[in-house]
Design a protein around this motif. Structure first.
Motif, PDB file in Angstrom:
ATOM      1  N   ARG A   1      -3.253 -41.544  20.276  1.00 27.98           N
ATOM      2  CA  ARG A   1      -2.451 -42.661  19.773  1.00 27.98           C
ATOM      3  C   ARG A   1      -2.566 -43.877  20.685  1.00 27.98           C
ATOM      4  O   ARG A   1      -2.668 -45.016  20.218  1.00 27.98           O
ATOM      5  CB  ARG A   1      -0.998 -42.229  19.627  1.00 27.98           C
ATOM      6  N   ASN A   2      -2.531 -43.625  21.983  1.00 26.63           N
ATOM      7  CA  ASN A   2      -2.646 -44.746  22.921  1.00 26.63           C
ATOM      8  C   ASN A   2      -3.978 -45.462  22.764  1.00 26.63           C
ATOM      9  O   ASN A   2      -4.034 -46.698  22.717  1.00 26.63           O
ATOM     10  CB  ASN A   2      -2.500 -44.234  24.360  1.00 26.63           C
TER      11      ASN A   2
ATOM     12  N   PRO B   1       2.972 -47.181  24.996  1.00 25.05           N
ATOM     13  CA  PRO B   1       3.449 -48.449  24.444  1.00 25.05           C
ATOM     14  C   PRO B   1       4.362 -49.234  25.386  1.00 25.05           C
ATOM     15  O   PRO B   1       4.379 -50.471  25.355  1.00 25.05           O
ATOM     16  CB  PRO B   1       4.208 -48.017  23.180  1.00 25.05           C
TER      17      PRO B   1
ATOM     18  N   GLU C   1      -4.584 -47.978  19.972  1.00 22.81           N
ATOM     19  CA  GLU C   1      -3.911 -49.274  20.097  1.00 22.81           C
ATOM     20  C   GLU C   1      -4.236 -50.001  21.398  1.00 22.81           C
ATOM     21  O   GLU C   1      -4.226 -51.240  21.445  1.00 22.81           O
ATOM     22  CB  GLU C   1      -2.395 -49.068  19.996  1.00 22.81           C
ATOM     23  N   ARG C   2      -4.499 -49.239  22.462  1.00 21.80           N
ATOM     24  CA  ARG C   2      -4.804 -49.822  23.774  1.00 21.80           C
ATOM     25  C   ARG C   2      -6.039 -49.096  24.306  1.00 21.80           C
ATOM     26  O   ARG C   2      -5.925 -47.978  24.821  1.00 21.80           O
ATOM     27  CB  ARG C   2      -3.610 -49.654  24.732  1.00 21.80           C
TER      28      ARG C   2
END
Length: 209
Positions: A57-58, A26, A61-62
């Motif tokens: 998780r990364n 993030p 989102e990305r």
């Protein structure tokens, strides 16, 4: 009738390639994680990740990533990454002894190299590097893992691995690092090739010659 026995192994890593996965945190820093559940469908690479890991998780989102493929002699760098996580605090589901490490590249003794089409960096030392974008990130049926389908945008190869004058990786020059029931291996001698192979191969000795 066979002599097979019924067993219940704790893992089913029956000989799969090791990947060092670069993703973006993030704060814009890079996360680097070893994994051993990856396979290709044309230009799509399917990845299996732990649901609690920073990589999953990364990517949710990305979606940009680099799939770095180490050679067999680099297994120690891979193993240096194994007990590290980019999650803080460390998830309770992680193996005992796992610790948070924000600088994964430094901890592994590897160099980050800028990518051309995605934000996460490549691993400079890895002979093959696939820049890609995740098009699908979803939980598996067990709920413990995440399945990622990533489309490869660019491939970087050590020139010593490329068949001269072609776009093909020379299978006689390239040996992936294999994760075989939690042990590291390289490839053995070539046994043969597929009828669809587009790369020249040396003639194999006939049995008994």
């Amino acid at each position: 009738m066979t002599d097979h026995v019924t067993i219940e192994p704790s893992v089913l890593y029956f000989g799969t390639p090791v990947v060092l996965l670069s993703t973006e945190n993030p704060d814009g820093s890079a996360n680097l994680a070893p994994m051993s559940s990856a396979w290709a469908l044309g230009k799509v690479i399917v990845l299996g990740l732990g649901e609690e890991g920073q990589s999953a998780r990364n990517l949710a989102e990305r979606p940009e990533l680099v799939i770095n493929l180490p050679a067999p002699h680099q297994w120690e760098a891979v193993e240096r990454l194994a007990p590290l996580t980019g999650r803080h605090p460390v998830p309770a589901t992680k193996h005992p002894g796992c610790r948070f490490e924000p600088d994964k590249f430094g901890a592994a003794g590897l160099r980050a190299e800028p990518s051309k089409e995605v934000r996460p960096p490549r691993v400079a030392e890895c002979p093959l590097q696939f820049e890609a974008r995740a098009q699908s990130v979803r939980r598996d049926v067990s709920g413990s893992f995440v399945i990622v389908e990533a489309v490869v945008a660019r491939v970087h190869a050590d020139p010593r691995l490329v068949v001269p004058g072609t776009q093909h990786v020379d299978p006689a020059a390239w040996s992936p690092l294999i994760y075989n029931f939690r042990h590291y291996f390289g490839l053995g001698p070539q046994l043969g090739h597929s009828y669809r192979s587009q790369t020249p191969v040396p003639a194999l000795n006939a049995a008994g010659s």
